[in-house]
Write an enzyme that holds these catalytic residues in place. Sequence first.
Site, PDB file in Angstrom:
ATOM      1  N   HIS A   1       0.718  -1.319  -0.214  1.00  0.00           N
ATOM      2  CA  HIS A   1       0.217  -0.086   0.113  1.00  0.00           C
ATOM      3  C   HIS A   1       0.778   1.379   0.113  1.00  0.00           C
ATOM      4  O   HIS A   1       0.485   2.206  -0.641  1.00  0.00           O
ATOM      5  CB  HIS A   1      -0.845  -0.246   1.128  1.00  0.00           C
ATOM      6  CG  HIS A   1      -1.960   1.005   1.124  1.00  0.00           C
ATOM      7  ND1 HIS A   1      -2.922   0.996   0.116  1.00  0.00           N
ATOM      8  CD2 HIS A   1      -2.036   1.974   2.001  1.00  0.00           C
ATOM      9  CE1 HIS A   1      -3.811   2.030   0.504  1.00  0.00           C
ATOM     10  NE2 HIS A   1      -3.474   2.881   1.594  1.00  0.00           N
TER      11      HIS A   1
ATOM     12  N   ASP B   1      -4.617   7.682 -12.876  1.00  0.00           N
ATOM     13  CA  ASP B   1      -5.194   6.601 -12.674  1.00  0.00           C
ATOM     14  C   ASP B   1      -5.139   5.735 -11.819  1.00  0.00           C
ATOM     15  O   ASP B   1      -4.301   6.091 -10.597  1.00  0.00           O
ATOM     16  CB  ASP B   1      -4.390   5.805 -13.847  1.00  0.00           C
ATOM     17  CG  ASP B   1      -3.015   5.561 -13.296  1.00  0.00           C
ATOM     18  OD1 ASP B   1      -2.183   6.240 -13.156  1.00  0.00           O
ATOM     19  OD2 ASP B   1      -2.621   4.281 -12.700  1.00  0.00           O
TER      20      ASP B   1
ATOM     21  N   GLN C   1     -12.023   4.084  10.874  1.00  0.00           N
ATOM     22  CA  GLN C   1     -11.785   5.297  11.016  1.00  0.00           C
ATOM     23  C   GLN C   1     -13.030   5.943  10.769  1.00  0.00           C
ATOM     24  O   GLN C   1     -13.766   5.685   9.874  1.00  0.00           O
ATOM     25  CB  GLN C   1     -10.760   5.723   9.781  1.00  0.00           C
ATOM     26  CG  GLN C   1      -9.476   4.991  10.132  1.00  0.00           C
ATOM     27  CD  GLN C   1      -8.862   4.788   8.687  1.00  0.00           C
ATOM     28  OE1 GLN C   1      -8.906   5.721   7.879  1.00  0.00           O
ATOM     29  NE2 GLN C   1      -7.884   3.618   8.566  1.00  0.00           N
TER      30      GLN C   1
ATOM     31  N   HIS D   1     -10.190   3.565  -2.122  1.00  0.00           N
ATOM     32  CA  HIS D   1     -10.610   3.045  -0.459  1.00  0.00           C
ATOM     33  C   HIS D   1     -11.147   1.678  -0.475  1.00  0.00           C
ATOM     34  O   HIS D   1     -12.222   1.642   0.059  1.00  0.00           O
ATOM     35  CB  HIS D   1     -11.176   4.044   0.111  1.00  0.00           C
ATOM     36  CG  HIS D   1     -10.484   4.614   1.518  1.00  0.00           C
ATOM     37  ND1 HIS D   1     -10.979   4.950   2.586  1.00  0.00           N
ATOM     38  CD2 HIS D   1      -9.218   4.483   1.782  1.00  0.00           C
ATOM     39  CE1 HIS D   1     -10.321   4.956   3.707  1.00  0.00           C
ATOM     40  NE2 HIS D   1      -9.007   4.876   3.067  1.00  0.00           N
TER      41      HIS D   1
ATOM     42  N   GLY E   1      -1.339   9.086  -9.613  1.00  0.00           N
ATOM     43  CA  GLY E   1      -2.236   7.804  -9.597  1.00  0.00           C
ATOM     44  C   GLY E   1      -2.185   7.121  -8.360  1.00  0.00           C
ATOM     45  O   GLY E   1      -1.407   7.785  -7.388  1.00  0.00           O
TER      46      GLY E   1
END
Lengths: 732, 78, 78, 214
Positions: free
Chosen positions: A48, A493, A240, A94, A530
Amino acid sequence: MSDAAKDDVPLHRTLGLTDAEAARIVALMGREPTDPELVMFSLMWSEHCSYKHSKPLLSGFPTTGPRVVMGPGENAGAVDVGDGLAIVFKVESHNHPSAVEPFQGAATGVGGIVRDIIAVGAKPIALLDSLRFGTLDSARSRFLFRRAVEGIGHYGNCIGIPNVGGEVQFDERYEDSCLVNAMCVGVVPQDRILSCAARGVGNRLVLIGNRTGRDGIGGASVLASAELGDDDADKRPSVQVGDPFTERKLMDLCLAMSEAGLLVALQDLGAAGLTSAASEMASRGGVGLSIDLDRVPLREEGMAPGEVLVSESQERMLAIVEPAQMDAVVAMARRHELDATDIGEVTDTGELEALWRGEEVVRIPSLYLTDDVPFCEVPRDPAPTPEAIDLSSVPEPDDLGRAWLDLTADPNVASKRWVFEQYDQLVGANTMRRPGGDAGVVRIPGTDRAIAVTLDCAEWLTELSPYDGGMASVLEAARNVACTGAVPIAATDCLNYANPEKGSTGWRLAESIRGMADALTAIGAPIVSGNVSLYNESPRGPIYPTPVVGVVGLLDDASTSIGTAFARHDDAILLIGYGEPRVDASRYLGRCAGSPPPPDPDADAALYRLLATCARERLLASAHDISEGGLAVALAESAIAGGIGAGVAVSAGRRADEAMFGEGGGRVIASCHPAQVAAVSALAGDGVHVTQIGAVGGDDVVIDAGGSVARVPLRDLAQVWEGSVPAALEAQ
Amino acid sequence: MTLVVVTVMPKKGVLDPQGQAVQGALAHMGFGDVSDVRVGKRIELEIAGHDPAGQATKMCEDLLANQLIEDFHVEVPG
Amino acid sequence: MTLVVVTVMPKKGVLDPQGQAVQGALAHMGFGDVSDVRVGKRIELEIAGHDPAGQATKMCEDLLANQLIEDFHVEVPG
Amino acid sequence: MSATRVAVLRFPGTLDYESAARAVEGVGGEPVYAHHEDTALPEGTGAVVIPGGFSYGDHLRPGALASRTPIMSAVRAHAADGGKVLGICNGFQILCESGLLPGVLRPNASLSFICRQADLQVADSGTPWTGGRDEGEVLSIPFKHHDGAWFGDPGEARVVLRYAGENPNGSIDKVAGISNLGGNVMGLMPHPEEAQEPLLGSVDGRVLFAALLS
Ligand SMILES: Nc1ncnc2c1ncn2[C@@H]1O[C@H](COP(=O)(O)OP(=O)(O)O)[C@@H](O)[C@H]1O
Ligand SMILES: [Mg+2]
């Protein structure tokens, strides 16, 4: 955190680091890392944060051009739009948080992408969202879809950024792994663009915004780097909760501080919180940062230093401020009812240091965290090329009109009004073309210019033929922008893929990036920002490779923009573009199969030039690209939007149903005053054809395909087009 | 028919922006003695059939509370 | 510090669309035995100084409830 | 003669202050921002606009927290002197919560946020707010809100604007906008500041801003 170590599982494995990675950390550091240090490595070296699987592939994108002011690498990219202004934009995923808690997941997704734009010093002027869920006959998918849309609306409406476009798709492949991508667009005077690079030894490190709690610890970053299995409930982070009211204050404050020249650098806190933000700032600036963790304002008691360092509490920013400006910064924050806290300083060591209760608990050269991640080669096992569809295997409908209505009612084709009516499309009073057309058009505040923006993806084609699919994703987005009369100038992107280490996913990733890059080069739209989201798969299987592309176009004269609605009775209807309709991988076929002819980016680019010229010379009354559902659906959409019927005649090609409902090529339905047909036709060339196929008017929409005629009342088409998504949601 | 009262409150540690905002406003209005304001929901239901508390608990699990961020409590007054 | 619990409920006779929606959703989910669902707020506050209940009542009158459509109730548990 | 000064209020979370200020300028007024913690309106204020948004995040009840701020005492005094006040969307909610207009804005019947262009019918041509349009004339102005259903006694107010066609939010009597009985305080859920330019599709919102200056 050290509980796990007691159970004999080494901490690094609990944190998701491989033994090789752990060994590399010890080798780099020349010693055993402390627990907080190991936690920081584990997050920064996760897919990530580090893009360890995808970064080597991303270098193929074109990222430079005369308009590029700031390319990938900063919080968001920026392009020159004249008048000394730059447009700043980025799309981000997300997905994993939205699958766990769709409302908060989607809401905080919006919050995160907005902070990326603010970090550049830009004022957000538009939001877009690209969504993918399972089909609406699944209760779980309906729930996720409803709640994600509510979350996006809640956050975007409350911070006051208009939502001007996006897309929604429903497919079984997204049942367990929904996709929620959000894009934000901002505007900034070019001489006020902020970098995240920390500078100036002795300058203060300032944390602004919400207090720090245990939100998302071990969360987004770890979670987004591993498949969500059924028994991973305990890996789930504390969710969150988004606080758009605070975000709005944070946005106003950061922009006011930037305008007053109070900031040396600015960075948002996203995945891996303070760790990621601080190490990025230090590495970018080639300096060190020293953080006193005791000064970080906390929301909860008993937090460990490692927790403070990686908490993903939302609505926080990190700034570098000259000592002489500290009083002004704190005073301005107080006026905005926010905290701005001096938590450390810029050093000359190149290291990230953290103090806790007066003791040093972290000392890591920041480059180790940001640049020394071991990259992984993704396996590239090609999948076989599918056969083209044998048309004789596709049953021919007895009633073309019925087939037309059924296709229009497919939730993938039908109007997404149910979605975008829940979004404020207008706040700021600059929205000229609202959602529901091809691209949103927003005036650049204070100017006579406008931008057109859209998000698109051709995931079926990317599954079948990744190179072509990557290309088609770019071209479809750019074509949507071009239909408003804007010139596509740059792109962003979000690469949503399954596990790149398995099957053909790695190959699809590499091939589709190559296709996107070639298309972007051909149309002259570089990538300036991106995001990558991998591991979107569940025990039931992978998602389609889903390269979502956002394209920004520019209109020098906002008043020349074109909409999709037919405007006047008796206007001529033109078919503009290239390519033949095919049932392969079409909505009409209804499944991801076949082998459509490859796209032609040069012809697409010529089409955009033609549309831009037509807009400038005010030749067209409407333009709408032919995408899902083919000519018939595009014609219906322009008719519904204008509230006027239409009649056209085209060749049947291989078969009438294929001519009406087939997809492919780069084709646009346009309308103009009959007196302008010659002027538009004169612009044909470079492989782009202009053909007059009919006229606007009447209460029906009629297509004659080589003598096979479908005639449907406009009212009926409008009813199924508008009604089908709400109906699918109500059918519980 | 039994009256059942369900309370749903933000979980400890989860951000409660509403509570924060209300506390700030109260302080501005001169109610300076207030701290730790938390805002949740109170849901009153009339339930027929047996084991109303058990039924309500099931409703909380299935719909009324989002257990990722909220705690619930079921009470049958009187 | 005293914990004070304030409940704010829609006034009897005032339409409660949220309560209706919850009831509808519960019925869809098979909880057919439920009626008269009403959704209100529960606000927990820590109050210093004397007469916490009196202070809370004042807060309700001044801010926490809109008495045109809501009733409030103050409770000091324990 | 100098232009009328129009105070445009800003609370934390107010969103539409810039477009409201532009609309004031567009009809020849002079916009001046005033903030929640100010205890007085700016020197020489002739009229007040409370723009839309999500003041205080809409927490507790929309408009509730903003209505208890110091600036609203100044607005009350201004209104009591017969000064004009226009509340738009969240501004309307704030006016109701502060008692300057009767009733309250409740959640839409659908319980969702709705953003849509609306036709509004002039229901009372006798107030200054609709620029002499006849009863029944229609204005095209967008609305976008989650809590827009006005609930109250229409007898305590003057209904200035009604939704033409179907009731989008469950408002009593299809009320879109009301004024007080005196006619100097007006609140409406739709957004006239977003209907000021042909480029954005409608100019029908201008009359409401022009009314501030008359
Ligand atoms: N999630 C969404 N958010 C905002 N607008 C949307 C969304 N989904 C669809 N829209 C609007 O509906 C239009 C039509 O959707 P779609 O048919 O998917 O677009 P396309 O023209 O790209 O095929 C989009 O261009 C956009 O304006
Ligand atoms: Mg389109």
